[in-house]
Write an enzyme that holds these catalytic residues in place. Structure first.
Site, PDB file in Angstrom:
ATOM      1  N   TYR A 177       0.850  -1.197   0.000  1.00  0.00           N
ATOM      2  CA  TYR A 177       0.000   0.000   0.000  1.00  0.00           C
ATOM      3  C   TYR A 177       0.886   1.249   0.000  1.00  0.00           C
ATOM      4  CZ  TYR A 177      -3.739  -3.233   1.320  1.00  0.00           C
ATOM      5  OH  TYR A 177      -4.636  -4.266   1.340  1.00  0.00           O
ATOM      6  N   GLU A 184      -1.809 -17.624  -8.120  1.00  0.00           N
ATOM      7  CA  GLU A 184      -0.852 -16.958  -8.999  1.00  0.00           C
ATOM      8  C   GLU A 184       0.564 -17.457  -8.757  1.00  0.00           C
ATOM      9  OE1 GLU A 184      -1.341 -12.705  -9.098  1.00  0.00           O
ATOM     10  OE2 GLU A 184      -3.466 -12.873  -9.587  1.00  0.00           O
ATOM     11  N   CYS A 193      -6.511  -5.972  -6.954  1.00  0.00           N
ATOM     12  CA  CYS A 193      -6.248  -5.391  -5.635  1.00  0.00           C
ATOM     13  C   CYS A 193      -5.766  -6.438  -4.634  1.00  0.00           C
ATOM     14  CB  CYS A 193      -7.456  -4.630  -5.109  1.00  0.00           C
ATOM     15  SG  CYS A 193      -8.989  -5.554  -5.137  1.00  0.00           S
TER      16      CYS A 193
END
Length: 151
Positions: free
Chosen positions: A83, A141, A114
């Site tokens: 972030y 992933e 996100c």
């Protein structure tokens, strides 16, 4: 709205023509169907797709949120960004919490990834779909990235 059955539960996919305008977690069972966005999400969850090409429109959002979503869209498959790094990239290093709020408002999660945004030190924090879903997406992933690397 189309429904995609996935390892993270049913996803509702809102479309306008060929464009995906929304993805919702925990969708109620409903029609599945033929749409490029549905096909690409199914291929993603099958480990066959690493880059979405379906047109996406992200309705709403403040100027800051739209900037955050633009940065999130740049995060490569299988990678993570903090972030704080996104806040810094937007010119406001102190805005990590605001970046988190913008991530939570992302109207097309998974396609605009996100889930690839993490806390400092890679800490698993915050996700509109819940941390369990975030973890599963990152694990998917990672497995696909390793499979591609080792052929």
């Amino acid at each position: 709205m189309f429904v995609v059955e996935s390892p993270i539960g049913p996803l509702g996919v809102a479309v306008e023509g060929d464009t995906v305008v929304g993805v919702r977690f925990a969708a109620r069972p409903g029609p599945s169907g033929s749409h490029p966005g549905v096909a690409q999400l199914m291929a993603y969850f099958a480990g066959e797709l690493t880059d979405f090409t379906v047109p996406v429109e992200m309705p709403g959002g403040s100027e800051f949120e739209r900037a955050v979503w633009g940065e999130i869209a740049k995060i490569p498959y299988g990678e993570m960004v903090t972030y704080g790094a996104i806040a810094t990239a937007l010119g406001d290093p102190g805005a990590a919490r605001a970046v988190g709020t913008a991530c939570n408002h992302n109207p097309v999660p998974v396609i605009v990834p996100c889930h690839r945004v993490v806390g400092a030190g890679g800490k698993m924090v915050g996700f509109g779909g819940g941390l369990d879903r975030k973890r599963k997406l990152l694990e998917l992933e990672a497995r696909v990235s390793l499979a591609l690397l080792w052929g």
